[in-house]
Scaffold this motif. Structure first.
Motif, short mmCIF file in Angstrom:
data_model
loop_
_atom_site.label_atom_id
_atom_site.label_comp_id
_atom_site.label_asym_id
_atom_site.label_seq_id
_atom_site.Cartn_x
_atom_site.Cartn_y
_atom_site.Cartn_z
N GLY A 53 0.77 -1.23 0.00
CA GLY A 53 0.00 0.00 0.00
C GLY A 53 0.80 1.28 0.00
N GLN A 54 2.15 1.20 -0.05
CA GLN A 54 2.94 2.42 -0.08
C GLN A 54 2.80 3.10 -1.45
OE1 GLN A 54 7.06 2.13 1.03
NE2 GLN A 54 7.49 4.22 0.41
N VAL A 55 2.59 4.39 -1.42
CA VAL A 55 2.44 5.18 -2.65
C VAL A 55 3.81 5.69 -3.06
CG1 VAL A 55 1.44 7.29 -3.62
CG2 VAL A 55 0.11 5.88 -2.04
N TYR A 56 4.10 5.60 -4.36
CA TYR A 56 5.31 6.21 -4.86
C TYR A 56 5.06 6.79 -6.25
CZ TYR A 56 6.01 1.81 -7.40
OH TYR A 56 5.84 0.72 -8.22
N TYR A 57 5.91 7.73 -6.61
CA TYR A 57 5.80 8.43 -7.88
C TYR A 57 7.10 8.24 -8.66
CZ TYR A 57 2.05 10.93 -5.47
OH TYR A 57 0.91 11.24 -4.78
N THR A 58 7.00 8.23 -9.97
CA THR A 58 8.21 8.20 -10.78
C THR A 58 8.61 9.64 -11.10
OG1 THR A 58 7.06 8.07 -12.89
CG2 THR A 58 7.63 5.97 -11.83
N ARG A 59 9.92 9.85 -11.25
CA ARG A 59 10.40 11.19 -11.56
C ARG A 59 9.74 11.75 -12.83
NH1 ARG A 59 15.72 10.38 -11.51
NH2 ARG A 59 15.74 9.84 -13.69
N PRO A 60 9.65 10.96 -13.94
CA PRO A 60 8.99 11.52 -15.14
C PRO A 60 7.54 11.96 -14.90
CG PRO A 60 10.21 9.54 -15.72
CD PRO A 60 10.21 9.64 -14.21
N ALA A 61 6.80 11.22 -14.07
CA ALA A 61 5.41 11.59 -13.79
C ALA A 61 5.34 12.90 -13.02
CB ALA A 61 4.71 10.48 -13.01
N VAL A 62 6.24 13.08 -12.07
CA VAL A 62 6.26 14.32 -11.27
C VAL A 62 6.66 15.50 -12.15
CG1 VAL A 62 7.37 15.52 -9.34
CG2 VAL A 62 6.72 13.10 -9.11
N LEU A 63 7.69 15.32 -12.97
CA LEU A 63 8.14 16.40 -13.85
C LEU A 63 7.05 16.80 -14.85
CD1 LEU A 63 11.81 15.27 -14.52
CD2 LEU A 63 11.03 17.13 -13.03
N GLU A 64 6.37 15.82 -15.41
CA GLU A 64 5.28 16.10 -16.35
C GLU A 64 4.17 16.88 -15.66
OE1 GLU A 64 1.91 13.68 -18.94
OE2 GLU A 64 3.62 12.60 -18.14
N TYR A 65 3.81 16.46 -14.46
CA TYR A 65 2.74 17.14 -13.72
C TYR A 65 3.12 18.59 -13.42
CZ TYR A 65 -0.93 18.06 -10.38
OH TYR A 65 -2.01 18.63 -9.74
N ILE A 66 4.35 18.79 -12.98
CA ILE A 66 4.79 20.15 -12.66
C ILE A 66 4.77 21.02 -13.92
CG2 ILE A 66 6.77 21.56 -11.96
CD1 ILE A 66 7.44 19.34 -9.94
N LYS A 67 5.29 20.50 -15.02
CA LYS A 67 5.29 21.28 -16.27
C LYS A 67 3.87 21.66 -16.68
CE LYS A 67 8.13 20.73 -19.74
NZ LYS A 67 8.94 20.15 -20.81
N ASP A 68 2.93 20.74 -16.49
CA ASP A 68 1.54 21.00 -16.85
C ASP A 68 0.86 22.00 -15.92
OD1 ASP A 68 1.76 19.24 -18.97
OD2 ASP A 68 0.70 17.60 -17.95
N HIS A 69 1.47 22.27 -14.77
CA HIS A 69 0.85 23.15 -13.78
C HIS A 69 1.78 24.29 -13.36
CE1 HIS A 69 -1.56 19.49 -13.58
NE2 HIS A 69 -2.54 20.30 -13.28
N MET A 70 2.57 24.76 -14.30
CA MET A 70 3.48 25.88 -14.03
C MET A 70 2.67 27.16 -13.98
SD MET A 70 6.70 24.79 -13.91
CE MET A 70 7.87 25.95 -14.52
N GLY A 71 3.15 28.10 -13.17
CA GLY A 71 2.50 29.40 -13.07
C GLY A 71 2.67 30.21 -14.35
N GLN A 72 1.84 31.21 -14.51
CA GLN A 72 1.90 32.09 -15.68
C GLN A 72 3.30 32.65 -15.86
OE1 GLN A 72 -0.63 32.27 -17.64
NE2 GLN A 72 0.07 33.81 -19.06
N GLY A 73 3.84 32.53 -17.05
CA GLY A 73 5.17 33.06 -17.32
C GLY A 73 6.30 32.12 -16.94
N GLN A 74 5.98 31.00 -16.30
CA GLN A 74 6.99 30.05 -15.87
C GLN A 74 7.28 28.97 -16.91
OE1 GLN A 74 8.72 29.94 -12.93
NE2 GLN A 74 7.83 31.87 -12.30
N GLU A 75 6.42 28.88 -17.94
CA GLU A 75 6.55 27.76 -18.85
C GLU A 75 7.63 27.92 -19.91
OE1 GLU A 75 3.98 30.50 -19.23
OE2 GLU A 75 2.82 29.01 -18.21
N SER A 76 8.25 29.08 -20.00
CA SER A 76 9.31 29.26 -21.00
C SER A 76 10.59 28.58 -20.53
CB SER A 76 9.54 30.74 -21.27
OG SER A 76 9.74 31.43 -20.07
N TRP A 77 11.13 27.77 -21.33
CA TRP A 77 12.32 26.99 -20.98
C TRP A 77 13.51 27.57 -21.69
CZ3 TRP A 77 11.16 23.97 -17.09
CH2 TRP A 77 9.85 23.59 -16.94
#
Length: 77
Positions: A53-77
């Motif tokens: 029952g331990q929950v874990y996340y993969t690094r790619p899933a976390v990075l994808e989620y963060i990129k999809d939820h970046m603040g306004q003006g933060q998405e430029s790489w």
């Protein structure tokens, strides 16, 4: 809704391939409760659970989620 910054994205890049919920929360400066609430609402990063029952996340899933939820003006790489 949680909005992420470039700093949080950079911090998440340092995660191991698979990381426990508490490790991810600490790495991206989000309370474990917030990460858990997002997961239970079906709005957080993709996750997996172990037989125990331990929950874990993969690094790619976390990075994808963060990129999809970046603040306004933060998405430029």
């Amino acid at each position: 809704m949680v909005t992420f910054t470039r700093k949080q994205f950079n911090q998440a890049q340092g995660l191991t391939w698979k990381a426990a919920e508490s490790v991810v929360a600490s790495a991206i400066d989000v309370p474990v409760g917030t990460l858990r609430t997002l997961r239970l609402a079906g709005r957080g990063p993709r996750y997996e659970t172990t037989v125990g029952g331990q929950v874990y996340y993969t690094r790619p899933a976390v990075l994808e989620y963060i990129k999809d939820h970046m603040g306004q003006g933060q998405e430029s790489w």
